[in-house]
Scaffold this active site. Structure first.
Site, PDB file in Angstrom:
ATOM      1  N   ARG A  60       0.851  -1.208   0.000  1.00 38.29           N
ATOM      2  CA  ARG A  60       0.000   0.000   0.000  1.00 38.29           C
ATOM      3  C   ARG A  60       0.885   1.256   0.000  1.00 38.29           C
ATOM      4  NH1 ARG A  60      -0.345   4.605   2.745  1.00 38.29           N
ATOM      5  NH2 ARG A  60       0.117   3.478   4.672  1.00 38.29           N
ATOM      6  N   ASP A  61       1.533   1.520   1.109  1.00 34.43           N
ATOM      7  CA  ASP A  61       2.338   2.746   1.207  1.00 34.43           C
ATOM      8  C   ASP A  61       3.447   2.722   0.166  1.00 34.43           C
ATOM      9  OD1 ASP A  61       3.322   5.135   2.155  1.00 34.43           O
ATOM     10  OD2 ASP A  61       3.454   4.503   4.236  1.00 34.43           O
ATOM     11  N   HIS A 119       5.621   4.365  12.551  1.00 35.45           N
ATOM     12  CA  HIS A 119       5.561   4.277  11.084  1.00 35.45           C
ATOM     13  C   HIS A 119       6.536   5.322  10.547  1.00 35.45           C
ATOM     14  CE1 HIS A 119       3.088   3.910   7.245  1.00 35.45           C
ATOM     15  NE2 HIS A 119       3.676   5.072   7.049  1.00 35.45           N
ATOM     16  N   HIS A 178       9.168   6.834   7.849  1.00 34.74           N
ATOM     17  CA  HIS A 178       9.778   6.915   6.521  1.00 34.74           C
ATOM     18  C   HIS A 178      11.266   7.243   6.720  1.00 34.74           C
ATOM     19  CE1 HIS A 178       6.196   6.623   3.858  1.00 34.74           C
ATOM     20  NE2 HIS A 178       5.593   6.818   5.019  1.00 34.74           N
ATOM     21  N   CYS A 218       4.773   9.204   0.142  1.00 33.48           N
ATOM     22  CA  CYS A 218       3.383   9.632   0.149  1.00 33.48           C
ATOM     23  C   CYS A 218       3.202  10.629  -0.988  1.00 33.48           C
ATOM     24  CB  CYS A 218       3.017  10.268   1.481  1.00 33.48           C
ATOM     25  SG  CYS A 218       1.351  10.950   1.481  1.00 33.48           S
ATOM     26  N   ASN A 244       9.228   3.906   3.394  1.00 33.54           N
ATOM     27  CA  ASN A 244       9.316   3.527   4.804  1.00 33.54           C
ATOM     28  C   ASN A 244      10.621   2.780   5.008  1.00 33.54           C
ATOM     29  OD1 ASN A 244       6.294   3.338   3.993  1.00 33.54           O
ATOM     30  ND2 ASN A 244       6.274   3.555   6.205  1.00 33.54           N
TER      31      ASN A 244
HETATM   32  P1  HMG Z   1     -12.983  14.616  -1.831  1.00 38.03           P
HETATM   33  O1  HMG Z   1     -12.814  15.133  -3.210  1.00 38.03           O
HETATM   34  O2  HMG Z   1     -13.024  15.602  -0.716  1.00 38.03           O
HETATM   35  O3  HMG Z   1     -14.268  13.665  -1.737  1.00 38.03           O
HETATM   36  O4  HMG Z   1     -11.812  13.569  -1.557  1.00 38.03           O
HETATM   37  P2  HMG Z   1     -15.788  13.955  -2.010  1.00 38.03           P
HETATM   38  O5  HMG Z   1     -16.521  13.186  -0.955  1.00 38.03           O
HETATM   39  O6  HMG Z   1     -16.047  15.419  -2.166  1.00 38.03           O
HETATM   40  O7  HMG Z   1     -16.038  13.237  -3.434  1.00 38.03           O
HETATM   41  C1  HMG Z   1     -15.484  13.731  -4.636  1.00 38.03           C
HETATM   42  C2  HMG Z   1     -15.313  12.586  -5.616  1.00 38.03           C
HETATM   43  O8  HMG Z   1     -14.438  11.601  -5.062  1.00 38.03           O
HETATM   44  C3  HMG Z   1     -16.615  11.842  -5.955  1.00 38.03           C
HETATM   45  O9  HMG Z   1     -16.512  11.381  -7.300  1.00 38.03           O
HETATM   46  C4  HMG Z   1     -16.575  10.644  -5.061  1.00 38.03           C
HETATM   47  O10 HMG Z   1     -17.303   9.547  -5.554  1.00 38.03           O
HETATM   48  C5  HMG Z   1     -15.088  10.325  -5.058  1.00 38.03           C
HETATM   49  P3  HMG Z   1     -17.143  12.205  -8.532  1.00 38.03           P
HETATM   50  O11 HMG Z   1     -18.586  12.359  -8.195  1.00 38.03           O
HETATM   51  O12 HMG Z   1     -16.409  13.512  -8.568  1.00 38.03           O
HETATM   52  O13 HMG Z   1     -16.841  11.322  -9.711  1.00 38.03           O
HETATM   53  N1  HMG Z   1     -14.707   9.602  -3.845  1.00 38.03           N
HETATM   54  C6  HMG Z   1     -14.149   8.373  -3.834  1.00 38.03           C
HETATM   55  N2  HMG Z   1     -13.802   7.532  -4.830  1.00 38.03           N
HETATM   56  C7  HMG Z   1     -13.273   6.354  -4.476  1.00 38.03           C
HETATM   57  N3  HMG Z   1     -13.065   5.989  -3.177  1.00 38.03           N
HETATM   58  C8  HMG Z   1     -13.401   6.809  -2.169  1.00 38.03           C
HETATM   59  C9  HMG Z   1     -13.966   8.054  -2.492  1.00 38.03           C
HETATM   60  N4  HMG Z   1     -14.403   9.087  -1.737  1.00 38.03           N
HETATM   61  C10 HMG Z   1     -14.851  10.016  -2.578  1.00 38.03           C
HETATM   62  N5  HMG Z   1     -13.186   6.435  -0.895  1.00 38.03           N
HETATM   63  C11 HMG Z   1     -10.734  11.734  -0.496  1.00 38.03           C
HETATM   64  C12 HMG Z   1     -11.638  12.953  -0.323  1.00 38.03           C
HETATM   65  C13 HMG Z   1     -10.248  11.315   0.863  1.00 38.03           C
HETATM   66  C14 HMG Z   1     -11.532  10.620  -1.147  1.00 38.03           C
HETATM   67  C15 HMG Z   1      -9.536  12.119  -1.412  1.00 38.03           C
HETATM   68  O14 HMG Z   1      -8.929  13.242  -0.845  1.00 38.03           O
HETATM   69  C16 HMG Z   1      -8.538  11.026  -1.587  1.00 38.03           C
HETATM   70  O15 HMG Z   1      -8.808   9.999  -2.187  1.00 38.03           O
HETATM   71  N6  HMG Z   1      -7.278  11.217  -1.074  1.00 38.03           N
HETATM   72  C17 HMG Z   1      -6.232  10.262  -1.209  1.00 38.03           C
HETATM   73  C18 HMG Z   1      -5.482  10.185   0.085  1.00 38.03           C
HETATM   74  C19 HMG Z   1      -4.425   9.103   0.050  1.00 38.03           C
HETATM   75  O16 HMG Z   1      -4.686   7.981  -0.350  1.00 38.03           O
HETATM   76  N7  HMG Z   1      -3.190   9.452   0.505  1.00 38.03           N
HETATM   77  C20 HMG Z   1      -2.145   8.515   0.610  1.00 38.03           C
HETATM   78  C21 HMG Z   1      -2.354   7.586   1.791  1.00 38.03           C
HETATM   79  S1  HMG Z   1      -2.048   8.364   3.370  1.00 38.03           S
HETATM   80  C22 HMG Z   1      -0.356   8.077   3.650  1.00 38.03           C
HETATM   81  O17 HMG Z   1       0.324   7.589   2.798  1.00 38.03           O
HETATM   82  C23 HMG Z   1       0.194   8.372   5.009  1.00 38.03           C
HETATM   83  C24 HMG Z   1       0.394   7.103   5.873  1.00 38.03           C
HETATM   84  O18 HMG Z   1       1.244   6.174   5.222  1.00 38.03           O
HETATM   85  C25 HMG Z   1       0.981   7.475   7.238  1.00 38.03           C
HETATM   86  C26 HMG Z   1       2.235   8.343   7.133  1.00 38.03           C
HETATM   87  O19 HMG Z   1       3.194   8.002   6.441  1.00 38.03           O
HETATM   88  O20 HMG Z   1       2.218   9.397   7.802  1.00 38.03           O
HETATM   89  C27 HMG Z   1      -0.939   6.385   6.128  1.00 38.03           C
HETATM   90 MG    MG Z   2       3.382   6.274   5.228  1.00 38.85          MG
END
Ligand code: HMG
Ligand code: MG
Length: 298
Positions: free
Chosen positions: A15-16, A207, A209, A240, A249
């Protein structure tokens, strides 16, 4: 020195690690990687995330990944779910645990999940309720615990506060993310000291990186403080998409090698793990990011 007798490794490479890749990676390759990791003894693996594919295209095939896995009953196959849409999709695909992901930085929260910290908590509430009734455990991430790519320093009080909120909402485990890998062991000590006042130490994961090469030292500092859950990524994959310049990571192989040296049990076979890392590095056409894997394979 006192270390925990056992450490749970949470493997986040599929995933990450892979979320940050530009090149296409087939569902079959992701499944093969997860099978190899589990065969090496990993019992908690993040297999994908249910986010907007326009934001993170690489995770678009997560449902197919979950559906194609040949599962082992003792293994948790987890998914990231930012909102109810993601949670419902994850449940449908058969995720055995989900993770909500918040941040200790307002700017990072906006860039990563398009809402404030307070709004993210509101979005998480229905997930907690639905997960409870589906009998699914929820992990909580707090990003930017040692610094933010947009704001710089982050107060340990904020880290502790967001961790407490997620824990009180029902997350069984809080993973403290040094998203951009800027922390040092002294920072880890401060973060854990503050956070352990709000969340029991046994429920805290680290966690880290490895952007600044501090991850192993930081994990060592966390182990000394009694942390027994460590997130890591096979072959050091990852980053990320919303934290420019953040590297992968800490490599799982390097963590396992260190734990072996410390006499801490973890249940993972290092040789098989190295083979899994070499497999995905070969598939991606890149040098393995684990120093242990490189040393052991040469
Ligand atoms: P948004 O635009 O605010 O969502 O995104 P919305 O509710 O306003 O919806 C807008 C559109 O997004 C709609 O589609 C929804 O259907 C779609 P449209 O009508 O425009 O065609 N939508 C989705 N589609 C699929 N799956 C969903 C979903 N939700 C809404 N779940 C949202 C909000 C969170 C979805 C967006 O900002 C997003 O997808 N962000 C991605 C975040 C991400 O994956 N980041 C990387 C992971 S975090 C990380 O790596 C850190 C971690 O490792 C820890 C660390 O290292 O610190 C965990
Ligand atoms: Mg991470």
């Amino acid at each position: 020195m006192k270390y925990p007798a056992n450490v749970k490794i949470v493997e986040v490479g599929a995933r990450d690690g892979l979320q940050n890749e530009k090149q296409p990676i087939s569902v079959a390759t992701k499944i093969e990687l997860i099978h190899k990791l589990v065969d090496a003894g990993i019992v908690h693996v993040e297999a994908g995330s249910f986010v907007n594919p326009k934001w993170v295209p690489q995770m678009a095939g997560s449902a197919e990944v979950f559906q194609g896995l040949v599962r082992k009953s003792n293994v948790t196959y987890a998914a990231l779910t930012p909102n109810m849409q993601g949670f419902e999709d994850a449940l449908q695909a058969g995720a055995s645990e989900v993770a909500i992901f918040g941040a200790a930085s307002e700017s990072f929260s906006q860039k990563n999940i398009n809402c404030s910290i307070a709004e993210s908590i509101q979005r998480f509430e229905p997930i907690m309720l639905a997960a409870k009734s589906a009998n699914i455990k929820v992990r909580g991430y707090v990003s930017c615990v040692a610094g933010c790519p947009y704001e710089g320093d982050i107060s340990v009080e904020k880290v502790a506060e967001v961790s407490r909120i997620l824990f009180e909402m029902g997350c069984h485990e809080i993973s403290l993310g040094d998203t951009i890998g800027v922390g040092t062991p002294a920072a880890v000590n401060r973060i854990l000291e503050a956070t352990a006042k709000q969340v029991p130490l046994e429920n805290l994961a680290v966690h880290f990186h490895d952007t600044y090469g501090q991850a192993l030292a930081n994990i060592y500092a966390a182990l000394e403080m009694g942390v027994s859950i460590v997130d890591s990524s096979i072959a050091g994959l990852g980053g990320c998409p919303y934290a420019k310049g953040a590297s992968g990571n800490v490599a799982t192989e390097d963590v396992v090698y260190m734990l072996n040296g410390l006499g801490v049990k973890h249940g993972v076979d290092l040789c098989k793990l190295i083979a899994a890392g070499n497999y995905i590095s070969h598939e991606l056409g890149r040098v393995n990011g684990s120093k242990v894997a490189i040393a052991a394979s040469s």
